[in-house]
Design a protein around this motif. Structure first.
Motif, PDB file in Angstrom:
ATOM      1  N   PRO A  25       0.402  -1.291  -0.428  1.00  0.00           N
ATOM      2  CA  PRO A  25      -0.565   0.103  -0.091  1.00  0.00           C
ATOM      3  C   PRO A  25       0.440   0.948  -0.110  1.00  0.00           C
ATOM      4  O   PRO A  25       1.598   1.144   0.715  1.00  0.00           O
ATOM      5  N   THR A  26       0.476   2.512  -0.366  1.00  0.00           N
ATOM      6  CA  THR A  26       1.309   3.456  -1.021  1.00  0.00           C
ATOM      7  C   THR A  26       0.095   4.527  -0.830  1.00  0.00           C
ATOM      8  O   THR A  26      -0.853   4.524  -1.037  1.00  0.00           O
ATOM      9  N   MET A  27       1.218   5.711  -0.837  1.00  0.00           N
ATOM     10  CA  MET A  27      -0.566   6.609   0.449  1.00  0.00           C
ATOM     11  C   MET A  27      -0.527   7.701  -1.539  1.00  0.00           C
ATOM     12  O   MET A  27       0.564   7.195  -1.949  1.00  0.00           O
ATOM     13  N   THR A  28      -1.414   8.122  -1.697  1.00  0.00           N
ATOM     14  CA  THR A  28      -2.159   8.791  -2.425  1.00  0.00           C
ATOM     15  C   THR A  28      -2.555  10.341  -2.016  1.00  0.00           C
ATOM     16  O   THR A  28      -2.187  10.301  -0.627  1.00  0.00           O
ATOM     17  N   ASP A  29      -1.752  11.489  -3.148  1.00  0.00           N
ATOM     18  CA  ASP A  29      -1.633  12.609  -1.978  1.00  0.00           C
ATOM     19  C   ASP A  29      -3.651  13.099  -1.957  1.00  0.00           C
ATOM     20  O   ASP A  29      -3.668  13.918  -0.697  1.00  0.00           O
ATOM     21  N   GLU A  30      -4.055  12.295  -2.406  1.00  0.00           N
ATOM     22  CA  GLU A  30      -5.715  13.465  -1.713  1.00  0.00           C
ATOM     23  C   GLU A  30      -6.129  12.533  -0.847  1.00  0.00           C
ATOM     24  O   GLU A  30      -6.794  11.356  -1.131  1.00  0.00           O
ATOM     25  N   ILE A  31      -6.696  13.546   0.145  1.00  0.00           N
ATOM     26  CA  ILE A  31      -7.833  12.586   1.200  1.00  0.00           C
ATOM     27  C   ILE A  31      -9.248  13.431   1.190  1.00  0.00           C
ATOM     28  O   ILE A  31      -8.005  15.465   1.246  1.00  0.00           O
ATOM     29  N   ASP A  32     -10.112  13.094   1.156  1.00  0.00           N
ATOM     30  CA  ASP A  32     -11.743  14.217   1.218  1.00  0.00           C
ATOM     31  C   ASP A  32     -12.191  14.050   2.719  1.00  0.00           C
ATOM     32  O   ASP A  32     -11.870  12.990   3.558  1.00  0.00           O
TER      33      ASP A  32
END
Length: 124
Positions: A25-32
């Protein structure tokens, strides 16, 4: 019903927060960040719970763990608005006291939790 909402929220956060590549798992830049205060309270608890499995230094983990416990209390259904706001202010204060974790995923969850606090407290 609240349990169903939390499960849906947890699943949604996992879907937008992580991207699976090569089984890592890697981070994505977007968190709503929810804009509705009640949804933000639930998201706050979810983000802090998500740090539990991350490699966080013990001193920092104590602050985050305390914030998580208070956030879960704030997310309970039987609180009045004034008490919920008080709990969220306590969470924000605890998170201000925590140092960075050294873990990108945990730090992003903490940043998201702080943003949730801001949404909730902006509606005081």
């Amino acid at each position: 019903m609240a349990g169903d909402v939390r499960k849906h929220l947890e699943w949604g956060l996992a879907q937008q927060f992580f991207r699976v590549g090569a089984n890592i798992p890697t981070m994505t830049d977007e968190i709503d960040i929810p804009t509705e205060p009640r949804a933000a309270v639930d998201a706050l608890a979810v983000h802090l719970t998500a740090t539990a499995d991350r490699p966080v230094p013990p001193v920092t983990n104590r602050w985050i763990g305390e914030a998580e416990a208070v956030a879960r209390d704030a997310a309970s259904d039987d609180l009045d608005t004034q008490t919920r706001q008080k709990r969220v202010r306590q969470v924000a204060t605890l998170l201000e006291s925590a140092d960075e974790t050294g873990d990108v995923v945990a730090d992003r969850h903490i940043e998201a939790a702080i943003e949730c606090c801001q949404v909730i407290l902006a509606n005081e």
